[in-house]
Design a protein around this motif. Structure first.
Motif, PDB file in Angstrom:
ATOM      1  N   THR A   1      -7.176  38.928  32.644  1.00  0.00           N
ATOM      2  CA  THR A   1      -4.935  39.914  32.523  1.00  0.00           C
ATOM      3  C   THR A   1      -4.569  40.600  33.512  1.00  0.00           C
ATOM      4  O   THR A   1      -3.573  40.660  34.103  1.00  0.00           O
ATOM      5  N   LEU A   2      -5.045  40.363  35.019  1.00  0.00           N
ATOM      6  CA  LEU A   2      -5.020  41.052  36.321  1.00  0.00           C
ATOM      7  C   LEU A   2      -4.123  39.894  36.724  1.00  0.00           C
ATOM      8  O   LEU A   2      -2.996  40.517  37.636  1.00  0.00           O
ATOM      9  N   LEU A   3      -3.521  39.209  36.394  1.00  0.00           N
ATOM     10  CA  LEU A   3      -2.795  37.766  36.045  1.00  0.00           C
ATOM     11  C   LEU A   3      -1.798  37.772  35.512  1.00  0.00           C
ATOM     12  O   LEU A   3      -0.127  37.909  35.297  1.00  0.00           O
ATOM     13  N   GLU A   4      -2.435  37.854  33.854  1.00  0.00           N
ATOM     14  CA  GLU A   4      -1.506  37.602  32.907  1.00  0.00           C
ATOM     15  C   GLU A   4      -0.777  39.013  33.141  1.00  0.00           C
ATOM     16  O   GLU A   4       0.675  38.726  32.069  1.00  0.00           O
ATOM     17  N   SER A   5      -0.493  40.238  32.559  1.00  0.00           N
ATOM     18  CA  SER A   5      -0.208  40.980  33.202  1.00  0.00           C
ATOM     19  C   SER A   5       0.606  41.321  34.285  1.00  0.00           C
ATOM     20  O   SER A   5       1.788  42.149  33.852  1.00  0.00           O
ATOM     21  N   ALA A   6       0.993  40.308  35.153  1.00  0.00           N
ATOM     22  CA  ALA A   6       1.855  40.697  36.074  1.00  0.00           C
ATOM     23  C   ALA A   6       2.823  39.825  35.928  1.00  0.00           C
ATOM     24  O   ALA A   6       4.227  40.108  35.901  1.00  0.00           O
ATOM     25  N   PHE A   7       3.141  39.827  34.674  1.00  0.00           N
ATOM     26  CA  PHE A   7       4.681  38.292  33.940  1.00  0.00           C
ATOM     27  C   PHE A   7       4.966  39.220  32.261  1.00  0.00           C
ATOM     28  O   PHE A   7       5.548  38.322  31.801  1.00  0.00           O
ATOM     29  N   VAL A   8       4.166  40.419  31.824  1.00  0.00           N
ATOM     30  CA  VAL A   8       4.628  40.405  30.780  1.00  0.00           C
ATOM     31  C   VAL A   8       4.849  41.934  30.126  1.00  0.00           C
ATOM     32  O   VAL A   8       4.155  42.469  31.685  1.00  0.00           O
ATOM     33  N   THR A   9       6.100  42.597  30.064  1.00  0.00           N
ATOM     34  CA  THR A   9       6.396  44.145  30.133  1.00  0.00           C
ATOM     35  C   THR A   9       6.849  44.265  29.144  1.00  0.00           C
ATOM     36  O   THR A   9       7.257  43.598  27.906  1.00  0.00           O
ATOM     37  N   GLU A  10       6.448  45.837  28.969  1.00  0.00           N
ATOM     38  CA  GLU A  10       6.945  46.505  27.317  1.00  0.00           C
ATOM     39  C   GLU A  10       7.848  46.104  27.080  1.00  0.00           C
ATOM     40  O   GLU A  10       7.995  46.835  25.961  1.00  0.00           O
ATOM     41  N   GLU A  11       8.750  46.644  28.013  1.00  0.00           N
ATOM     42  CA  GLU A  11      10.192  46.751  27.542  1.00  0.00           C
ATOM     43  C   GLU A  11      10.738  45.461  27.201  1.00  0.00           C
ATOM     44  O   GLU A  11      10.355  44.305  26.544  1.00  0.00           O
ATOM     45  N   ASP A  12      11.992  46.173  26.116  1.00  0.00           N
ATOM     46  CA  ASP A  12      13.145  44.919  25.036  1.00  0.00           C
ATOM     47  C   ASP A  12      12.902  43.719  26.481  1.00  0.00           C
ATOM     48  O   ASP A  12      13.765  43.528  27.398  1.00  0.00           O
ATOM     49  N   PRO A  13      12.702  42.907  26.027  1.00  0.00           N
ATOM     50  CA  PRO A  13      13.048  41.038  27.288  1.00  0.00           C
ATOM     51  C   PRO A  13      14.397  40.750  27.564  1.00  0.00           C
ATOM     52  O   PRO A  13      14.673  40.601  28.239  1.00  0.00           O
ATOM     53  N   SER A  14      15.528  41.434  26.627  1.00  0.00           N
ATOM     54  CA  SER A  14      16.850  41.493  26.515  1.00  0.00           C
ATOM     55  C   SER A  14      17.567  42.372  27.962  1.00  0.00           C
ATOM     56  O   SER A  14      18.107  41.846  28.170  1.00  0.00           O
ATOM     57  N   ARG A  15      16.824  43.391  28.169  1.00  0.00           N
ATOM     58  CA  ARG A  15      16.403  44.111  29.175  1.00  0.00           C
ATOM     59  C   ARG A  15      16.014  43.324  30.646  1.00  0.00           C
ATOM     60  O   ARG A  15      16.211  43.804  32.049  1.00  0.00           O
ATOM     61  N   LEU A  16      15.901  42.276  30.549  1.00  0.00           N
ATOM     62  CA  LEU A  16      14.771  41.434  31.562  1.00  0.00           C
ATOM     63  C   LEU A  16      16.202  41.389  32.851  1.00  0.00           C
ATOM     64  O   LEU A  16      16.248  41.409  34.082  1.00  0.00           O
ATOM     65  N   TRP A  17      17.281  41.372  32.564  1.00  0.00           N
ATOM     66  CA  TRP A  17      18.351  40.780  33.055  1.00  0.00           C
ATOM     67  C   TRP A  17      18.960  41.243  34.035  1.00  0.00           C
ATOM     68  O   TRP A  17      19.957  41.102  34.597  1.00  0.00           O
ATOM     69  N   LEU A  18      18.342  43.201  33.011  1.00  0.00           N
ATOM     70  CA  LEU A  18      19.659  43.957  34.333  1.00  0.00           C
ATOM     71  C   LEU A  18      18.222  44.301  35.959  1.00  0.00           C
ATOM     72  O   LEU A  18      19.443  44.475  36.230  1.00  0.00           O
ATOM     73  N   TRP A  19      17.390  44.071  35.313  1.00  0.00           N
ATOM     74  CA  TRP A  19      16.367  44.308  36.452  1.00  0.00           C
ATOM     75  C   TRP A  19      15.545  43.172  37.818  1.00  0.00           C
ATOM     76  O   TRP A  19      15.258  43.216  38.422  1.00  0.00           O
ATOM     77  N   LEU A  20      16.411  42.110  37.020  1.00  0.00           N
ATOM     78  CA  LEU A  20      15.280  40.565  37.654  1.00  0.00           C
ATOM     79  C   LEU A  20      16.517  40.384  38.548  1.00  0.00           C
ATOM     80  O   LEU A  20      15.435  40.443  39.494  1.00  0.00           O
ATOM     81  N   PRO A  21      17.772  40.113  38.799  1.00  0.00           N
ATOM     82  CA  PRO A  21      18.649  40.513  39.755  1.00  0.00           C
ATOM     83  C   PRO A  21      17.643  41.215  41.220  1.00  0.00           C
ATOM     84  O   PRO A  21      17.832  40.257  42.294  1.00  0.00           O
ATOM     85  N   GLY A  22      17.400  42.517  40.791  1.00  0.00           N
ATOM     86  CA  GLY A  22      16.973  43.390  42.365  1.00  0.00           C
ATOM     87  C   GLY A  22      15.014  42.965  42.623  1.00  0.00           C
ATOM     88  O   GLY A  22      14.952  42.885  43.691  1.00  0.00           O
TER      89      GLY A  22
END
Length: 265
Positions: free
Chosen positions: A62-83
């Motif tokens: 989980t130390l690796l897996e947790s770095a790739f999973v988010t609790e937020e709505d996946p559709s919001r990924l595009w809002l913060w991924l560029p940053g």
């Protein structure tokens, strides 16, 4: 089209392999989450979480897996991924891939480990509810705060105290206001990153690059700064404004204290 122009994207990808792999991994997992039912997504987050129950059961993956999973709505990924991409690309431009990967691991795993130990102590002392062992803890924020802290080594000496003071005070203020382990984890990861940045600045990264602050790295730094603030600020309210003002005051004081004194006459 000349061959050199056609291969330009490949050359850029070769310069930022860690950034590219992490971003693509986040996109792939987000698409997977969007395709799952609500119970399925909750199960995915729970199984990837670095909470005390998973760690006590020996689920160190989980130390690796947790770095790739988010609790937020996946559709919001595009809002913060560029940053996040700006932050990682700036780090990779500075230190090359191996040191960026090490900084990510330091922030994510180091922050997780310190928080886990702190929660165990808090449980034994009765400071937190027993349900905390099952609380979800996933996302990129610990890794990101580690990289943000490490960037202190990239700036000129006169700027470093202000950068460190800003982030430390803002992160500490949110930890005080929120009183949750995630905010404490942000502060811990930031501190670990600052230590790494000091080491990188003092010659530990002899193979790193002397960065010239041309428009490209300046743009990356602006995106990284905005992303870092977004990690700490869930919503802009009175507490957020107070934390940011305290950070600005601390940065101003640190900059003034580090400014070279001028002798009269």
């Amino acid at each position: 089209m000349p061959f050199s122009q056609a291969t330009a994207p490949l050359r850029w990808a070769a310069r930022f392999p860690v950034t590219l792999c992490y971003v693509l991994g986040l996109v792939a997992v987000a698409l997977l989450q969007r395709g799952l039912s609500t119970p399925g997504e909750e199960q995915l987050v729970s199984s990837a979480s670095t909470n005390l129950r998973n760690l006590a059961d020996g689920r160190v993956q989980t130390l690796l897996e947790s770095a790739f999973v988010t609790e937020e709505d996946p559709s919001r990924l595009w809002l913060w991924l560029p940053g996040l991409a700006c932050l990682l690309a700036l780090g990779e431009l500075l230190w090359r891939s191996r040191r960026l990967a090490g900084t990510i691991v330091l922030g994510h795993v180091g922050g997780t480990a310190v928080v886990a130990v702190g929660l165990v102590v808090a449980l034994r002392l009765g400071w937190v509810e027993s349900s905390v062992v099952d609380d979800d803890d996933v996302g990129v924020s610990y890794a990101a705060m580690g990289v943000i802290g490490a960037l202190v080594g990239a700036f000129p000496r006169r700027v470093r105290p202000a950068w460190a003071a800003w982030w430390l005070v803002v992160a500490a203020a949110f930890a005080w206001f929120n009183q949750d382990f995630t905010s404490v984890g942000h502060l811990v990861s930031l501190g670990l990153g600052l230590v790494a940045g000091a080491w990188l600045a003092r010659g530990g990264a002899a193979q790193g690059r002397r960065l010239r602050w041309t428009p490209v790295p300046l743009g990356l730094a602006a995106g990284a700064f905005a992303f870092g603030v977004g990690v700490l600020v869930d919503e802009f309210d009175g507490q957020a404004a107070t934390a940011l003002l305290l950070g600005a005051a601390a940065a101003a004081l640190a900059a003034g204290a580090s400014a070279p004194s001028r002798r009269p006459g």
